[in-house]
Write a protein that holds these residues in place. Structure first.
Motif, PDB file in Angstrom:
ATOM      1  N   LYS A 161       0.838  -1.202   0.000  1.00 12.61           N
ATOM      2  CA  LYS A 161       0.000   0.000   0.000  1.00 12.61           C
ATOM      3  C   LYS A 161       0.878   1.259   0.000  1.00 12.61           C
ATOM      4  O   LYS A 161       0.634   2.206  -0.750  1.00 12.61           O
ATOM      5  CB  LYS A 161      -0.890  -0.041   1.242  1.00 12.61           C
ATOM      6  N   LEU A 162       1.914   1.198   0.863  1.00  9.23           N
ATOM      7  CA  LEU A 162       2.821   2.336   0.997  1.00  9.23           C
ATOM      8  C   LEU A 162       3.563   2.606  -0.322  1.00  9.23           C
ATOM      9  O   LEU A 162       3.647   3.755  -0.786  1.00  9.23           O
ATOM     10  CB  LEU A 162       3.832   2.044   2.114  1.00  9.23           C
ATOM     11  N   GLN A 163       4.016   1.497  -0.935  1.00 11.28           N
ATOM     12  CA  GLN A 163       4.742   1.627  -2.211  1.00 11.28           C
ATOM     13  C   GLN A 163       3.826   2.196  -3.283  1.00 11.28           C
ATOM     14  O   GLN A 163       4.204   3.046  -4.091  1.00 11.28           O
ATOM     15  CB  GLN A 163       5.258   0.252  -2.639  1.00 11.28           C
ATOM     16  N   ASN A 164       2.590   1.722  -3.257  1.00 13.22           N
ATOM     17  CA  ASN A 164       1.599   2.172  -4.231  1.00 13.22           C
ATOM     18  C   ASN A 164       1.345   3.664  -4.088  1.00 13.22           C
ATOM     19  O   ASN A 164       1.307   4.413  -5.068  1.00 13.22           O
ATOM     20  CB  ASN A 164       0.304   1.378  -4.007  1.00 13.22           C
ATOM     21  N   GLU A 165       1.181   4.087  -2.814  1.00 16.69           N
ATOM     22  CA  GLU A 165       0.907   5.500  -2.531  1.00 16.69           C
ATOM     23  C   GLU A 165       2.105   6.374  -2.952  1.00 16.69           C
ATOM     24  O   GLU A 165       1.936   7.459  -3.519  1.00 16.69           O
ATOM     25  CB  GLU A 165       0.615   5.691  -1.043  1.00 16.69           C
ATOM     26  N   THR A 166       3.323   5.867  -2.680  1.00 18.29           N
ATOM     27  CA  THR A 166       4.546   6.605  -3.009  1.00 18.29           C
ATOM     28  C   THR A 166       4.672   6.794  -4.523  1.00 18.29           C
ATOM     29  O   THR A 166       4.980   7.897  -5.011  1.00 18.29           O
ATOM     30  CB  THR A 166       5.787   5.840  -2.491  1.00 18.29           C
ATOM     31  N   SER A 167       4.390   5.736  -5.268  1.00 13.61           N
ATOM     32  CA  SER A 167       4.497   5.829  -6.731  1.00 13.61           C
ATOM     33  C   SER A 167       3.448   6.788  -7.295  1.00 13.61           C
ATOM     34  O   SER A 167       3.710   7.537  -8.240  1.00 13.61           O
ATOM     35  CB  SER A 167       4.359   4.442  -7.367  1.00 13.61           C
ATOM     36  N   LYS A 168       2.248   6.828  -6.683  1.00 12.34           N
ATOM     37  CA  LYS A 168       1.185   7.749  -7.133  1.00 12.34           C
ATOM     38  C   LYS A 168       1.614   9.204  -6.888  1.00 12.34           C
ATOM     39  O   LYS A 168       1.390  10.087  -7.732  1.00 12.34           O
ATOM     40  CB  LYS A 168      -0.115   7.462  -6.380  1.00 12.34           C
ATOM     41  N   GLU A 169       2.246   9.405  -5.693  1.00  9.42           N
ATOM     42  CA  GLU A 169       2.715  10.745  -5.337  1.00  9.42           C
ATOM     43  C   GLU A 169       3.768  11.211  -6.347  1.00  9.42           C
ATOM     44  O   GLU A 169       3.795  12.378  -6.764  1.00  9.42           O
ATOM     45  CB  GLU A 169       3.324  10.731  -3.932  1.00  9.42           C
ATOM     46  N   LYS A 170       4.649  10.264  -6.758  1.00 12.11           N
ATOM     47  CA  LYS A 170       5.717  10.580  -7.712  1.00 12.11           C
ATOM     48  C   LYS A 170       5.132  10.969  -9.054  1.00 12.11           C
ATOM     49  O   LYS A 170       5.589  11.913  -9.715  1.00 12.11           O
ATOM     50  CB  LYS A 170       6.655   9.377  -7.883  1.00 12.11           C
ATOM     51  N   GLU A 171       4.080  10.213  -9.441  1.00  9.38           N
ATOM     52  CA  GLU A 171       3.436  10.491 -10.737  1.00  9.38           C
ATOM     53  C   GLU A 171       2.828  11.896 -10.758  1.00  9.38           C
ATOM     54  O   GLU A 171       2.906  12.625 -11.732  1.00  9.38           O
ATOM     55  CB  GLU A 171       2.339   9.452 -11.002  1.00  9.38           C
ATOM     56  N   VAL A 172       2.207  12.235  -9.612  1.00 12.84           N
ATOM     57  CA  VAL A 172       1.583  13.554  -9.490  1.00 12.84           C
ATOM     58  C   VAL A 172       2.667  14.637  -9.563  1.00 12.84           C
ATOM     59  O   VAL A 172       2.543  15.626 -10.265  1.00 12.84           O
ATOM     60  CB  VAL A 172       0.782  13.652  -8.177  1.00 12.84           C
TER      61      VAL A 172
END
Lengths: 176, 178
Positions: A165-176
């Motif tokens: 979940k954490l990795q997923n959230e981190t990658s989404k933040e990076k995309e943004v």
């Protein structure tokens, strides 16, 4: 029997039976010459002895002798049969039967040394008891393992999920 | 009539005398602090399929006999004062044994026994209690109930469960409980 009879009885009897020594007999007679009562006792004793000697002894008839002889035998037999009859009375029979049982009980109660077979049986019983204990231990171990295993699995899966979940959230933040 | 009464009386007396050693052994253990009364399940399940009553005297003899094979085993057995096992076939009727299980559990708690393990599954219940007195182990009680049987074990004296495996190897008795 007057007091003189009692006093001199033994000596008078001995005198009449001829068991008194000559000296004692003479001493008794000289005493009697001074003692009228003693003299009379000696005379009476002699007279009684003479009277007894004149009595004829009649022989009992053979039939009477037979019956008289049979009396002790009959009494003996009677007393024996009486004892046997009493012995087989219920209460005595019970008491007699209880004796061996009591002996058995006493023997069983005594902490005698057990036989090798009995010890071997006890050893086997002990092994059975331990086997059941071991089995209870195995069940317990299995249950503990299951519970701990489940908890560990839950903890691990929870951790993995959180990481994903954490990795997923981190990658989404990076995309943004 | 009188004789039949007498016969009955004598038979009763004889049976009582024969059961005296077992009763004496049970009585010998009753006064020990590690003794547990499991109650009576015979009215529900009939006679136990396994019943073991070993008193201190017999255990001493077993200990002496094992001394030459394994001094450690002999030492362990010598610390036992009594071993009692009652196993009943439940044939899936576990209600009575569960009720007895709970009753004994209550008695153990009030007598100062400490719970070591307790498993309450639908198909299996296991309870292990231990009695300590002045820092010494006085007894261990194990009760297991499943669909097949109800097992009641009472070990009086000191026992180290970790040594069970070793002792069983020494006793060398082939037992298959499954």
């Amino acid at each position: 029997m007057n007091e003189y009879d009692e006093k001199w009885e033994d000596r008078l009897n001995a005198l009449l039976d001829g068991e008194l020594s000559d000296a004692d007999a003479e001493a008794l007679k000289s005493e009697a010459s001074d003692d009228r009562q003693l003299a009379r006792a000696i005379i009476e004793a002699y007279q009684l002895q003479q009277a007894m000697d004149t009595v004829h002894v009649e022989r009992a008839p053979a039939s009477l002798q037979k019956r008289l002889n049979a009396i002790p035998r009959e009494q003996k037999a009677e007393s024996r049969s009486g004892f046997t009859a009493r012995l087989f009375q219920p209460r005595w029979a019970m008491a007699l039967a209880a004796v061996p049982l009591a002996i058995i009980a006493v023997n069983l109660m005594q902490p005698d040394t057990p036989s090798t077979t009995e010890i071997a049986k006890a050893r086997q019983d002990l092994a059975i008891a331990f086997a059941y204990l071991d089995r209870a231990g195995s069940i317990t171990g299995r249950e503990i393992e299951l519970k701990i295993g489940q908890t560990m699995a839950d903890a691990l899966s929870g951790s993995v999920n959180r990481t994903f979940k954490l990795q997923n959230e981190t990658s989404k933040e990076k995309e943004v | 009539m009188k004789h039949s009464m007498m016969t009955k009386l004598m038979t009763g007396l004889f049976c009582t005398l024969l059961s005296l050693p077992a009763m004496a052994q049970e009585d010998e253990l009753k006064d020990l602090p590690g003794y547990v009364d499991f109650g009576d399940l015979t009215s529900l399940y009939g006679e136990p399929k396994v019943i073991i009553n070993l008193g201190g005297t017999m255990l001493n003899f077993v200990s002496m006999m094992s001394a030459s094979e394994s001094p450690a085993t002999s030492d362990m057995i010598s610390k036992l004062k009594g071993v009692r096992v009652q196993i009943f076939a439940t044939d899936s009727n576990t209600d009575a044994s569960k009720a007895q299980f709970n009753k004994v559990k209550g008695n153990l708690k009030s007598a100062g026994w400490e719970p070591i393990v307790q498993i309450n599954e639908d198909d299996e219940q296991v309870l292990i209690y231990m009695k300590m007195q002045d820092g010494n182990m006085e007894g261990i009680t194990v009760m297991v109930i499943d669909d097949e049987e109800a097992v009641f074990i009472n070990i009086i004296g000191q026992l180290n469960p970790a040594e069970l495996g070793k002792v069983m190897k020494v006793l060398d008795v082939d037992i298959d409980l499954d």
